[in-house]
Design a protein around this motif. Structure first.
Motif, PDB file in Angstrom:
ATOM      1  N   ASN A   2      22.969  36.244  56.232  1.00 31.08           N
ATOM      2  CA  ASN A   2      22.356  34.953  56.477  1.00 31.08           C
ATOM      3  C   ASN A   2      23.413  33.866  56.373  1.00 31.08           C
ATOM      4  O   ASN A   2      24.219  33.877  55.475  1.00 31.08           O
ATOM      5  CB  ASN A   2      21.307  34.651  55.409  1.00 31.08           C
ATOM      6  CG  ASN A   2      20.063  35.438  55.656  1.00 31.08           C
ATOM      7  OD1 ASN A   2      19.803  35.844  56.779  1.00 31.08           O
ATOM      8  ND2 ASN A   2      19.287  35.679  54.617  1.00 31.08           N
ATOM      9  N   VAL A  81      11.995  37.535  43.362  1.00 32.88           N
ATOM     10  CA  VAL A  81      12.326  36.890  42.092  1.00 32.88           C
ATOM     11  C   VAL A  81      11.135  36.144  41.483  1.00 32.88           C
ATOM     12  O   VAL A  81      10.851  36.278  40.293  1.00 32.88           O
ATOM     13  CB  VAL A  81      13.521  35.920  42.276  1.00 32.88           C
ATOM     14  CG1 VAL A  81      13.695  35.026  41.056  1.00 32.88           C
ATOM     15  CG2 VAL A  81      14.784  36.719  42.526  1.00 32.88           C
ATOM     16  N   SER A 151      19.399  23.967  40.842  1.00 31.44           N
ATOM     17  CA  SER A 151      19.776  23.752  42.233  1.00 31.44           C
ATOM     18  C   SER A 151      18.924  24.610  43.151  1.00 31.44           C
ATOM     19  O   SER A 151      18.337  25.606  42.717  1.00 31.44           O
ATOM     20  CB  SER A 151      21.269  24.036  42.442  1.00 31.44           C
ATOM     21  OG  SER A 151      21.535  25.385  42.176  1.00 31.44           O
ATOM     22  N   THR A 163      14.100  31.002  53.601  1.00 36.88           N
ATOM     23  CA  THR A 163      13.856  31.309  52.202  1.00 36.88           C
ATOM     24  C   THR A 163      14.604  30.252  51.393  1.00 36.88           C
ATOM     25  O   THR A 163      15.290  29.404  51.954  1.00 36.88           O
ATOM     26  CB  THR A 163      14.313  32.754  51.891  1.00 36.88           C
ATOM     27  OG1 THR A 163      13.945  33.086  50.555  1.00 36.88           O
ATOM     28  CG2 THR A 163      15.815  32.924  52.050  1.00 36.88           C
ATOM     29  N   ASN A 165      17.188  29.655  48.138  1.00 42.58           N
ATOM     30  CA  ASN A 165      17.981  30.052  46.973  1.00 42.58           C
ATOM     31  C   ASN A 165      17.633  29.045  45.883  1.00 42.58           C
ATOM     32  O   ASN A 165      17.466  27.866  46.172  1.00 42.58           O
ATOM     33  CB  ASN A 165      19.473  29.961  47.268  1.00 42.58           C
ATOM     34  CG  ASN A 165      19.900  30.937  48.355  1.00 42.58           C
ATOM     35  OD1 ASN A 165      19.142  31.812  48.732  1.00 42.58           O
ATOM     36  ND2 ASN A 165      21.110  30.770  48.840  1.00 42.58           N
ATOM     37  N   HIS A 166      17.524  29.504  44.674  1.00 40.47           N
ATOM     38  CA  HIS A 166      17.183  28.527  43.620  1.00 40.47           C
ATOM     39  C   HIS A 166      17.543  29.046  42.241  1.00 40.47           C
ATOM     40  O   HIS A 166      17.681  30.254  42.034  1.00 40.47           O
ATOM     41  CB  HIS A 166      15.685  28.199  43.676  1.00 40.47           C
ATOM     42  CG  HIS A 166      14.805  29.392  43.400  1.00 40.47           C
ATOM     43  ND1 HIS A 166      14.389  29.724  42.138  1.00 40.47           N
ATOM     44  CD2 HIS A 166      14.296  30.327  44.217  1.00 40.47           C
ATOM     45  CE1 HIS A 166      13.647  30.815  42.212  1.00 40.47           C
ATOM     46  NE2 HIS A 166      13.577  31.206  43.453  1.00 40.47           N
ATOM     47  N   THR A 167      17.671  28.114  41.314  1.00 40.07           N
ATOM     48  CA  THR A 167      17.910  28.457  39.917  1.00 40.07           C
ATOM     49  C   THR A 167      16.709  29.238  39.401  1.00 40.07           C
ATOM     50  O   THR A 167      15.580  28.769  39.509  1.00 40.07           O
ATOM     51  CB  THR A 167      18.099  27.170  39.083  1.00 40.07           C
ATOM     52  OG1 THR A 167      19.213  26.463  39.618  1.00 40.07           O
ATOM     53  CG2 THR A 167      18.333  27.485  37.613  1.00 40.07           C
ATOM     54  N   ALA A 168      16.980  30.425  38.869  1.00 39.57           N
ATOM     55  CA  ALA A 168      15.878  31.280  38.426  1.00 39.57           C
ATOM     56  C   ALA A 168      15.737  31.305  36.908  1.00 39.57           C
ATOM     57  O   ALA A 168      14.907  32.034  36.374  1.00 39.57           O
ATOM     58  CB  ALA A 168      16.074  32.696  38.961  1.00 39.57           C
TER      59      ALA A 168
END
Ligand SMILES: [Cu+2]
Lengths: 203, 154
Positions: A2, A81, A151, A163, A165-168
């Motif tokens: 991606n 996640v 973020s 999708t 991406n992120h702070t998990a």
């Protein structure tokens, strides 16, 4: 692979985040301080954002004061996640039982475009009843993430969809709003539950 | 609706049974503990998990997925960086060395089920075909658990 496509609000997020980090650093640590605590979320009392919870009520960081809080970011179109985090947290809350009755547990969406109030309400209803779902406008989401030093970024996927991406990480706050620590994604329950218990006993 | 799904499933089973497929290695793959979570409608992608055990003496390579459930199934991998940021990307081919096991599990590899054609309903199962580099294919029935499931036991 991606290719990350930073869209406008992603870029805005990093801009505001950078600014917030700079201001935070300037005010809290001052010039010349050896280690600016760049990754530490602000206390809830210093955050400023407004969102809507799953019941349609207006909420923000000050809504959380008075009880200890667990806060994390995600989005409901996340197949891996996020449901895992929500079910892990549901498991921790089950283990803690009545002790968590007054705790705030908040799932904040980083994808408010798809995660409307109704979508968040339905999604959180499948997990532990203490879990709230907050969504805001794009700019309020940016402000919230900046306060938590979280973020997120929109990324295109194969099918023309996207999708995030992120702070998990899961953030823990005292009832007076101080940041107390994080539970990292996939931290085993043996560590997570005692951490939450420590936060609760502080209160 | 239901009957067309059944027809597709039947067709894909027939395909697996075609005698023209000659395989080298993939017939030794055993799939265990397959599971997935129920979906809310069909707009959100789903994910499925399982363990692939290679009981043979040759390495086998998983190259693709097919299922009547989703138009674009693909193997993805979630990674979480040092700052705690999680992201997901196609994982490419997955090699299972002889005698070893590869796990598709939450927070790591998963069968990403994009473009759901039908809602994933708790208590049902769906067929997922694993295509291997040697031309072999294996179809497993994946149980659909609740949305809040944490593993194959629920
Ligand atoms: Cu995925």
């Amino acid at each position: 692979m991606n290719r990350s496509t930073l869209i406008t609000y992603g870029a805005a997020a990093s801009g505001v985040l950078a600014l917030a980090l700079f201001v935070g650093w300037w005010q809290v640590d001052g010039p010349g301080t050896p280690e600016p605590a760049a990754q530490r979320p602000l206390p809830l009392t210093q955050m400023k954002f407004q969102m809507t919870d799953q019941d349609g009520s207006t909420v923000g960081p000050t809504t959380l004061l008075g009880n200890p809080s667990i806060v994390f970011f995600g989005f409901t179109y996340c197949p891996d996640v996020c449901p895992t985090t929500l079910s892990d947290i549901s498991g921790w809350l089950d283990d803690l039982g009545d002790d968590v009755a007054d705790m705030n547990v908040v799932f904040i969406t980083v994808d408010p475009k798809r995660d409307t109030v109704a979508a968040m309400a339905e999604y959180v209803s499948y997990f532990h009843p203490a879990i709230q779902g907050w969504s805001g406008t794009l700019s309020e989401t940016t402000r919230a993430a900046a306060g938590f030093r979280a973020s997120y970024e929109k990324v295109a996927t194969e099918g023309g969809d996207y999708t995030m991406n992120h702070t998990a990480s899961v953030f823990l706050f005292a009832s007076e709003g101080q940041f107390l620590g994080t539970i990292d994604y996939h931290e085993p329950r043996e560590f997570a539950v005692p951490k939450i218990r420590r936060v609760l006993t502080r209160a | 609706m239901k009957s067309s799904i059944a027809a597709t499933v039947f067709a894909s089973c027939l395909f697996i049974g075609l005698p023209t497929i000659t395989v080298a290695g993939s017939e030794d793959v055993v799939v265990e503990d397959a599971w997935s979570r129920a979906s809310i409608g069909i707009n959100r992608p789903g994910a499925a998990y399982m363990t692939l055990r290679n009981t043979g003496t040759d390495p086998v390579t998983l190259v693709g997925l097919e299922t009547p459930l989703a138009m674009m199934p693909d193997i993805h991998e979630t990674t979480t960086d040092a700052n705690g940021v999680s992201s997901m990307a196609p994982a490419g081919d997955i090699m299972v060395p002889p005698g070893e096991t590869v796990s598709l599990e939450p927070g790591g590899l998963h069968a990403m089920l994009m473009r759901l054609q039908i809602k994933m309903v708790e208590g049902e199962t769906f067929p997922l075909t694993l295509n291997f580099a040697d031309g072999g294919a294996l179809t497993v029935d994946v149980p659909i658990l609740g949305i809040a499931a944490r593993g194959p036991e629920g």
